[in-house]
Scaffold this motif. Structure first.
Motif, PDB file in Angstrom:
ATOM      1  N   ASN A 336      84.649  41.870  34.222  1.00  0.00           N
ATOM      2  CA  ASN A 336      86.037  41.753  34.699  1.00  0.00           C
ATOM      3  C   ASN A 336      87.000  41.368  33.577  1.00  0.00           C
ATOM      4  O   ASN A 336      87.818  40.461  33.729  1.00  0.00           O
ATOM      5  CB  ASN A 336      86.130  40.716  35.830  1.00  0.00           C
ATOM      6  N   LYS A 337      86.899  42.078  32.474  1.00  0.00           N
ATOM      7  CA  LYS A 337      87.729  41.699  31.320  1.00  0.00           C
ATOM      8  C   LYS A 337      88.751  42.789  31.006  1.00  0.00           C
ATOM      9  O   LYS A 337      88.470  43.988  31.060  1.00  0.00           O
ATOM     10  CB  LYS A 337      86.865  41.410  30.097  1.00  0.00           C
ATOM     11  N   MET A 338      89.953  42.336  30.729  1.00  0.00           N
ATOM     12  CA  MET A 338      91.029  43.232  30.319  1.00  0.00           C
ATOM     13  C   MET A 338      91.743  42.647  29.113  1.00  0.00           C
ATOM     14  O   MET A 338      91.591  41.456  28.805  1.00  0.00           O
ATOM     15  CB  MET A 338      92.003  43.478  31.468  1.00  0.00           C
ATOM     16  N   ILE A 339      92.509  43.485  28.441  1.00  0.00           N
ATOM     17  CA  ILE A 339      93.092  43.058  27.179  1.00  0.00           C
ATOM     18  C   ILE A 339      94.521  43.592  27.074  1.00  0.00           C
ATOM     19  O   ILE A 339      94.807  44.724  27.471  1.00  0.00           O
ATOM     20  CB  ILE A 339      92.208  43.545  25.998  1.00  0.00           C
ATOM     21  N   ILE A 340      95.413  42.763  26.567  1.00  0.00           N
ATOM     22  CA  ILE A 340      96.808  43.146  26.334  1.00  0.00           C
ATOM     23  C   ILE A 340      97.111  42.869  24.865  1.00  0.00           C
ATOM     24  O   ILE A 340      97.054  41.720  24.419  1.00  0.00           O
ATOM     25  CB  ILE A 340      97.774  42.354  27.231  1.00  0.00           C
ATOM     26  N   LEU A 341      97.416  43.919  24.117  1.00  0.00           N
ATOM     27  CA  LEU A 341      97.646  43.775  22.687  1.00  0.00           C
ATOM     28  C   LEU A 341      99.061  44.206  22.321  1.00  0.00           C
ATOM     29  O   LEU A 341      99.574  45.205  22.829  1.00  0.00           O
ATOM     30  CB  LEU A 341      96.657  44.637  21.887  1.00  0.00           C
ATOM     31  N   GLY A 342      99.693  43.446  21.426  1.00  0.00           N
ATOM     32  CA  GLY A 342     101.002  43.796  20.900  1.00  0.00           C
ATOM     33  C   GLY A 342     100.887  44.279  19.467  1.00  0.00           C
ATOM     34  O   GLY A 342      99.900  44.005  18.768  1.00  0.00           O
ATOM     35  N   ASP A 343     101.888  44.990  19.016  1.00  0.00           N
ATOM     36  CA  ASP A 343     101.909  45.518  17.649  1.00  0.00           C
ATOM     37  C   ASP A 343     101.645  44.449  16.596  1.00  0.00           C
ATOM     38  O   ASP A 343     101.983  43.276  16.774  1.00  0.00           O
ATOM     39  CB  ASP A 343     103.276  46.132  17.344  1.00  0.00           C
ATOM     40  N   MET A 344     101.053  44.888  15.490  1.00  0.00           N
ATOM     41  CA  MET A 344     100.905  44.069  14.289  1.00  0.00           C
ATOM     42  C   MET A 344     102.000  44.497  13.315  1.00  0.00           C
ATOM     43  O   MET A 344     102.158  45.688  13.041  1.00  0.00           O
ATOM     44  CB  MET A 344      99.523  44.283  13.667  1.00  0.00           C
ATOM     45  N   LEU A 345     102.762  43.543  12.795  1.00  0.00           N
ATOM     46  CA  LEU A 345     103.930  43.867  11.986  1.00  0.00           C
ATOM     47  C   LEU A 345     103.721  43.561  10.505  1.00  0.00           C
ATOM     48  O   LEU A 345     102.698  43.012  10.106  1.00  0.00           O
ATOM     49  CB  LEU A 345     105.140  43.106  12.539  1.00  0.00           C
ATOM     50  N   GLU A 346     104.691  43.948   9.698  1.00  0.00           N
ATOM     51  CA  GLU A 346     104.695  43.729   8.243  1.00  0.00           C
ATOM     52  C   GLU A 346     103.491  44.369   7.547  1.00  0.00           C
ATOM     53  O   GLU A 346     102.930  43.813   6.607  1.00  0.00           O
ATOM     54  CB  GLU A 346     104.762  42.234   7.909  1.00  0.00           C
ATOM     55  N   LEU A 347     103.083  45.556   8.030  1.00  0.00           N
ATOM     56  CA  LEU A 347     101.952  46.252   7.408  1.00  0.00           C
ATOM     57  C   LEU A 347     102.389  47.415   6.532  1.00  0.00           C
ATOM     58  O   LEU A 347     101.552  48.056   5.886  1.00  0.00           O
ATOM     59  CB  LEU A 347     100.985  46.747   8.497  1.00  0.00           C
ATOM     60  N   GLY A 348     103.680  47.720   6.518  1.00  0.00           N
ATOM     61  CA  GLY A 348     104.188  48.767   5.640  1.00  0.00           C
ATOM     62  C   GLY A 348     103.513  50.098   5.876  1.00  0.00           C
ATOM     63  O   GLY A 348     103.323  50.539   7.012  1.00  0.00           O
ATOM     64  N   ASP A 349     103.113  50.764   4.782  1.00  0.00           N
ATOM     65  CA  ASP A 349     102.491  52.085   4.862  1.00  0.00           C
ATOM     66  C   ASP A 349     101.120  52.059   5.528  1.00  0.00           C
ATOM     67  O   ASP A 349     100.590  53.108   5.903  1.00  0.00           O
ATOM     68  CB  ASP A 349     102.353  52.679   3.450  1.00  0.00           C
ATOM     69  N   PHE A 350     100.540  50.877   5.685  1.00  0.00           N
ATOM     70  CA  PHE A 350      99.208  50.765   6.298  1.00  0.00           C
ATOM     71  C   PHE A 350      99.279  50.702   7.825  1.00  0.00           C
ATOM     72  O   PHE A 350      98.256  50.703   8.500  1.00  0.00           O
ATOM     73  CB  PHE A 350      98.498  49.498   5.798  1.00  0.00           C
ATOM     74  N   SER A 351     100.481  50.625   8.376  1.00  0.00           N
ATOM     75  CA  SER A 351     100.649  50.312   9.801  1.00  0.00           C
ATOM     76  C   SER A 351      99.934  51.296  10.729  1.00  0.00           C
ATOM     77  O   SER A 351      99.148  50.894  11.584  1.00  0.00           O
ATOM     78  CB  SER A 351     102.133  50.246  10.150  1.00  0.00           C
TER      79      SER A 351
END
Length: 425
Positions: A336-351
């Motif tokens: 019964n597991k769920m996940i909510i993920l938000g963007d990772m920032l300040e990654l530049g060209d690696f984003s």
């Protein structure tokens, strides 16, 4: 005004402030410039609210008021004053930096050392070129130890902060893919963070290294160090085990425990215990500090609501911390597991590449639902029906009836500006 005269004014003041809105009587106001504001515009307001002096660097204010002190650079003046204050007292300064876990580790160290010493530490995560000086100005004659968290997003920043706070002891929590936009790549991260090692080596300070981290071992080019870890050759050897809601660390025949979520926190706790040992605290004093430790809001919090167990870690996110959180959650929670993920920032060209790597990892895991929030995640093509994408947190709140989610284990992880903590309400 030279530094001695400014320091004399500081000693007879009630401290310093960089916010005219919350200025207290007889504080010294420093007019700092930011991206969206200029503190010089509030210098007179600060005086009207009771400030003892206003330090400004706008020539237009030079003769505006006899309580206005004009300097070439207000920020540099604040930094110089804080360095001068730090140098006036026989205080041991512990500096720490790293890609992940800095604030948690800083709080663990402070909790432990305050059981024996009069301790000052960085408030919250005010760990930059402004926050570090503000902490140093809290050092008083009775202060014995100051624990200074140092953050950085480009080369040279840690070196500059070391010049200001002059640490006697230092550690790096870890090296990860954080602030790649400023550092360029992981090699840049390593070069930037290890500036604290080079400062300590040059000034005969003492380094605390994680002996299980090959990069720390390689970069610590001095004999003035102590090591900790599972590696049996460490000065402080640990065994790590997890028991219900606690992390347990065995060291020198003593069972230390800390109520904190995430096995990735084992090295953070171990480093704090090791510093306690190095500074002559006994085991019971160290454990008392660990018992009193509390996670800060939005950092590794475990919340209960409507039968749901929510693992909230929405203060910051980068690829290294995101992967650690996902792996730990997936391993610990079976159903019964769920996940909510938000963007990772300040990654530049690696984003784009780093967000795609997270998606690829999630494909292989058995989450019931995966909710992705932010423009970076939303730009990725996903065919798996378990995945739902949202441009921002508000769209997620509007698009889902969160009150119908019950009896689930939910991991919430994302960068601070995504604001995933709003979901809790």
């Amino acid at each position: 005004m030279d530094i001695q005269n400014l320091y004399s004014q500081f000693q007879s003041s009630n401290g310093v402030s960089i916010d005219s809105r919350s200025i207290k009587k007889d504080e010294i106001f420093f007019s700092i410039k930011g991206e969206n504001f200029d503190g010089n515009n509030f210098a007179l307001d600060a005086l009207n609210r009771g400030a003892k002096l206003s330090i400004v660097d706008d020539p237009k204010l030079k003769n505006e008021n006899d309580k206005i002190i004009f300097v070439e650079n207000s920020l540099k003046e604040l930094q110089n004053l804080s360095r001068y204050n730090r140098s006036k007292f026989d205080v041991k300064v512990i500096g720490l930096t790293g890609s992940n876990g800095k604030t948690t580790t800083k709080n663990l160290i402070c909790n432990i050392l305050s059981q024996k010493y009069n301790t000052v530490c960085t408030y919250g995560n005010l760990n930059n070129h402004i926050g570090v000086p503000l902490t140093l100005l809290n050092i008083k004659p009775e202060t014995e130890i100051a624990v200074i968290e140092m953050g950085a997003n480009h080369i040279g920043e840690i070196e500059n902060l070391c010049q200001i706070c002059m640490p006697d002891i230092g550690l790096i929590t870890n090296f990860g893919s954080a602030h790649l936009e400023g550092f360029g790549d992981l090699k840049g991260v390593i070069k930037g963070k290890t500036e604290i090692y080079r400062y300590l080596i040059k000034n005969y300070g003492h380094i605390i290294i994680n002996n299980d981290d090959s990069i720390q071992k390689e970069e610590c080019k001095t004999d003035l160090y102590s090591s900790f870890g599972k590696d049996k050759s460490s000065d402080f050897v640990f065994e790590y085990t997890k028991e219900l809601d606690k992390l347990v660390l065995l060291n020198d025949n003593y069972r230390f425990s800390c109520k904190i979520y995430g096995t990735y926190n084992f090295p953070n706790i171990a480093s704090a215990i090791s510093i306690g040992r190095f500074l002559d605290l006994d085991s019971d004093q160290i454990q008392t500090g660990l018992t009193k430790f509390q996670t800060e809001e939005n950092r590794s919090e475990v919340l209960q609501y409507q039968g749901n167990t929510i693992y909230l870690d929405a203060y910051n996110a980068n690829p290294t911390s995101m992967i650690a959180a996902i792996n730990n959650f997936n391993k610990d929670i079976k159903d019964n597991k769920m996940i909510i993920l938000g963007d990772m920032l300040e990654l530049g060209d690696f984003s784009k590449d780093e967000h795609e790597k997270i998606i690829d990892r999630l494909y292989k895991m058995d989450f019931e639902f995966v909710y992705l929030v932010g423009k970076n995640f939303s730009s990725i093509n996903i065919s798996d029906s378990r995945f739902k994408k949202f441009n921002d947190t508000e769209q997620l709140i509007r698009g889902l009836d969160l009150t119908k989610i019950k009896n689930k284990s939910i991991l919430i992880k994302g960068s601070r500006s995504i604001g995933l903590e709003k979901l809790i309400n």
